[in-house]
Write a protein that holds these residues in place. Structure first.
Motif, PDB file in Angstrom:
ATOM      1  N   PHE A 187       0.844  -1.188   0.000  1.00  0.00           N
ATOM      2  CA  PHE A 187       0.000   0.000   0.000  1.00  0.00           C
ATOM      3  C   PHE A 187       0.886   1.247   0.000  1.00  0.00           C
ATOM      4  N   GLU A 188       0.697   2.089  -1.017  1.00  0.00           N
ATOM      5  CA  GLU A 188       1.526   3.278  -1.211  1.00  0.00           C
ATOM      6  C   GLU A 188       0.763   4.530  -0.807  1.00  0.00           C
ATOM      7  N   VAL A 189       1.482   5.482  -0.167  1.00  0.00           N
ATOM      8  CA  VAL A 189       0.921   6.773   0.225  1.00  0.00           C
ATOM      9  C   VAL A 189       1.386   7.835  -0.768  1.00  0.00           C
ATOM     10  N   TRP A 190       0.447   8.649  -1.237  1.00  0.00           N
ATOM     11  CA  TRP A 190       0.746   9.689  -2.220  1.00  0.00           C
ATOM     12  C   TRP A 190       0.258  11.042  -1.722  1.00  0.00           C
ATOM     13  N   LEU A 191       0.932  12.111  -2.172  1.00  0.00           N
ATOM     14  CA  LEU A 191       0.412  13.467  -2.065  1.00  0.00           C
ATOM     15  C   LEU A 191      -0.033  13.894  -3.451  1.00  0.00           C
ATOM     16  N   MET A 192      -1.248  14.459  -3.545  1.00  0.00           N
ATOM     17  CA  MET A 192      -1.816  14.856  -4.829  1.00  0.00           C
ATOM     18  C   MET A 192      -2.266  16.310  -4.791  1.00  0.00           C
ATOM     19  N   ASP A 193      -2.432  16.897  -5.984  1.00  0.00           N
ATOM     20  CA  ASP A 193      -3.120  18.170  -6.058  1.00  0.00           C
ATOM     21  C   ASP A 193      -4.624  17.890  -6.114  1.00  0.00           C
ATOM     22  N   ARG A 194      -5.425  18.928  -6.079  1.00  0.00           N
ATOM     23  CA  ARG A 194      -6.871  18.732  -5.995  1.00  0.00           C
ATOM     24  C   ARG A 194      -7.476  18.163  -7.279  1.00  0.00           C
ATOM     25  N   SER A 195      -6.756  18.285  -8.375  1.00  0.00           N
ATOM     26  CA  SER A 195      -7.258  17.705  -9.623  1.00  0.00           C
ATOM     27  C   SER A 195      -6.907  16.226  -9.753  1.00  0.00           C
ATOM     28  N   HIS A 196      -6.078  15.708  -8.848  1.00  0.00           N
ATOM     29  CA  HIS A 196      -5.634  14.311  -8.836  1.00  0.00           C
ATOM     30  C   HIS A 196      -4.814  13.950 -10.063  1.00  0.00           C
ATOM     31  N   THR A 197      -4.237  14.962 -10.712  1.00  0.00           N
ATOM     32  CA  THR A 197      -3.416  14.697 -11.905  1.00  0.00           C
ATOM     33  C   THR A 197      -1.922  14.810 -11.616  1.00  0.00           C
ATOM     34  N   LYS A 198      -1.567  15.511 -10.561  1.00  0.00           N
ATOM     35  CA  LYS A 198      -0.165  15.636 -10.164  1.00  0.00           C
ATOM     36  C   LYS A 198       0.005  14.944  -8.817  1.00  0.00           C
ATOM     37  N   LEU A 199       0.971  14.038  -8.714  1.00  0.00           N
ATOM     38  CA  LEU A 199       1.134  13.291  -7.467  1.00  0.00           C
ATOM     39  C   LEU A 199       2.595  12.972  -7.201  1.00  0.00           C
ATOM     40  N   VAL A 200       2.891  12.798  -5.916  1.00  0.00           N
ATOM     41  CA  VAL A 200       4.236  12.470  -5.457  1.00  0.00           C
ATOM     42  C   VAL A 200       4.142  11.285  -4.510  1.00  0.00           C
ATOM     43  N   SER A 201       4.971  10.267  -4.736  1.00  0.00           N
ATOM     44  CA  SER A 201       4.985   9.111  -3.844  1.00  0.00           C
ATOM     45  C   SER A 201       5.720   9.468  -2.561  1.00  0.00           C
ATOM     46  N   GLU A 223      -0.165  23.278  -2.891  1.00  0.00           N
ATOM     47  CA  GLU A 223      -0.580  22.603  -4.122  1.00  0.00           C
ATOM     48  C   GLU A 223      -0.905  21.138  -3.857  1.00  0.00           C
ATOM     49  N   TYR A 224      -0.045  20.459  -3.117  1.00  0.00           N
ATOM     50  CA  TYR A 224      -0.247  19.039  -2.829  1.00  0.00           C
ATOM     51  C   TYR A 224      -0.956  18.903  -1.482  1.00  0.00           C
ATOM     52  N   SER A 225      -2.263  19.085  -1.529  1.00  0.00           N
ATOM     53  CA  SER A 225      -3.049  19.155  -0.298  1.00  0.00           C
ATOM     54  C   SER A 225      -3.925  17.928  -0.061  1.00  0.00           C
ATOM     55  N   VAL A 226      -3.773  16.882  -0.889  1.00  0.00           N
ATOM     56  CA  VAL A 226      -4.612  15.695  -0.798  1.00  0.00           C
ATOM     57  C   VAL A 226      -3.745  14.460  -0.571  1.00  0.00           C
ATOM     58  N   VAL A 227      -4.203  13.575   0.315  1.00  0.00           N
ATOM     59  CA  VAL A 227      -3.527  12.290   0.563  1.00  0.00           C
ATOM     60  C   VAL A 227      -4.301  11.185  -0.155  1.00  0.00           C
ATOM     61  N   ASP A 228      -3.563  10.271  -0.742  1.00  0.00           N
ATOM     62  CA  ASP A 228      -4.168   9.111  -1.407  1.00  0.00           C
ATOM     63  C   ASP A 228      -3.389   7.867  -0.990  1.00  0.00           C
ATOM     64  N   VAL A 229      -4.103   6.780  -0.724  1.00  0.00           N
ATOM     65  CA  VAL A 229      -3.467   5.497  -0.429  1.00  0.00           C
ATOM     66  C   VAL A 229      -3.965   4.489  -1.466  1.00  0.00           C
ATOM     67  N   SER A 230      -3.033   3.863  -2.164  1.00  0.00           N
ATOM     68  CA  SER A 230      -3.394   2.914  -3.218  1.00  0.00           C
ATOM     69  C   SER A 230      -2.790   1.549  -2.927  1.00  0.00           C
ATOM     70  N   VAL A 231      -3.379   0.521  -3.525  1.00  0.00           N
ATOM     71  CA  VAL A 231      -2.808  -0.822  -3.461  1.00  0.00           C
ATOM     72  C   VAL A 231      -1.970  -1.011  -4.725  1.00  0.00           C
ATOM     73  N   GLN A 232      -0.719  -1.364  -4.536  1.00  0.00           N
ATOM     74  CA  GLN A 232       0.250  -1.447  -5.643  1.00  0.00           C
ATOM     75  C   GLN A 232       0.759  -2.882  -5.804  1.00  0.00           C
ATOM     76  N   PRO A 233       0.902  -3.355  -7.038  1.00  0.00           N
ATOM     77  CA  PRO A 233       1.509  -4.666  -7.266  1.00  0.00           C
ATOM     78  C   PRO A 233       3.037  -4.555  -7.282  1.00  0.00           C
ATOM     79  N   TYR A 234       3.708  -5.662  -7.003  1.00  0.00           N
ATOM     80  CA  TYR A 234       5.173  -5.690  -7.107  1.00  0.00           C
ATOM     81  C   TYR A 234       5.549  -5.953  -8.568  1.00  0.00           C
ATOM     82  N   ASN A 235       5.433  -4.917  -9.401  1.00  0.00           N
ATOM     83  CA  ASN A 235       5.760  -5.082 -10.819  1.00  0.00           C
ATOM     84  C   ASN A 235       6.901  -4.209 -11.282  1.00  0.00           C
ATOM     85  N   GLY A 236       7.540  -3.519 -10.327  1.00  0.00           N
ATOM     86  CA  GLY A 236       8.680  -2.687 -10.684  1.00  0.00           C
ATOM     87  C   GLY A 236       8.322  -1.348 -11.294  1.00  0.00           C
TER      88      GLY A 236
END
Length: 252
Positions: A187-201, A223-236
């Motif tokens: 599970f990866e944590v990201w910071l996003m902008d409000r449009s969800h188009t720009k993100l930083v791991s 700018e990066y005011s949103v937190v997102d948590v995603s499920v990520q595969p181990y695919n490199g």
């Protein structure tokens, strides 16, 4: 709250589920109501215990008790601070009339103040003890929820909270997610902008669903005011998988 202040959301939620705290709040409200009530001869107030005045006199360095107060030896003379005590002539000695009707309101107020003070002391003593117990024994998850902001659940069984602490180069993002789905990935944590188009791991959640992640000083949190948590595969691949679990603005 007993004085009329509005509770926070977390305190209001706790009161709805805790009979003990609701009972203490109602008891304190009764004290406030009694203290604010107009003078009345038929108010059924309890006599304070004798040791109450002893404690007050010791704390305030008083040499005499107020009229209507009960002392350990049953006396009830006027209270005067030791360093300011001086004898004032009685109304009769000053030539002023002292009808009983004129004296009763003053005595009533003094006695009533002593009673309300006794009730407050007793109730606040009990409340302090149970409040400390509540704060010590309440779960870590409830504490975190009270100090952080809930994220939007993008998966029905998952809930999350996030908050930002610190300033400058010492900022950290705290994330907690409950109800994580089963996965062979992570599970990866990201910071996003409000449009969800720009993100930083930012990093990965621990196996227990928690993470405290440092936030680089050069990331603009306006700018990066949103937190997102995603499920990520181990695919490199470093890209977002498109499978988010929780998302939303963080507290702080």
């Amino acid at each position: 709250m007993a004085l009329g202040e509005l509770p926070s959301g977390s305190d209001d939620l706790h009161l709805r589920t805790c009979p003990a705290c609701r009972g203490e709040l109602e008891a304190l409200r009764r004290v406030v109501t009694a203290a604010r009530a107009p003078e009345s001869e038929d108010i059924g107030l309890l006599q304070p215990p004798a040791e109450l005045w002893t404690g007050i006199a010791t704390e305030l360095a008083l040499t005499r008790a107020p009229a209507g107060a009960v002392t350990a030896v049953g006396e009830a003379p006027d209270a005067v601070p030791a360093e300011k005590e001086e004898r004032v002539g009685s109304p009769a000695e000053r030539g002023a009339p002292t009808p009983r009707a004129a004296r009763r309101p003053l005595l009533s107020r003094r006695a009533r103040f002593s009673v309300v003070l006794a009730a407050c002391a007793a109730l606040l003593g009990a409340t302090a003890g149970s409040a400390v117990t509540w704060w010590v024994t309440r779960g870590a998850g409830e504490t975190a929820a009270a100090r952080t902001r809930a994220l939007d659940s993008l998966r029905p069984a998952s809930t999350g909270y996030a908050s930002l602490r610190g300033t400058g180069a010492h900022r950290s993002l705290t994330v907690q997610v409950k109800g994580l789905p089963m996965t062979s990935g992570y599970f990866e944590v990201w910071l996003m902008d409000r449009s969800h188009t720009k993100l930083v791991s930012m990093g990965a959640l621990d196996p227990d669903g928690k993470a405290v992640l440092p936030v680089p000083e050069n990331i603009d949190l306006r700018e990066y005011s949103v937190v997102d948590v995603s499920v990520q595969p181990y695919n490199g691949k470093p890209d977002h998988s498109g499978k988010s679990i929780v998302r939303g603005p963080y507290a702080g």
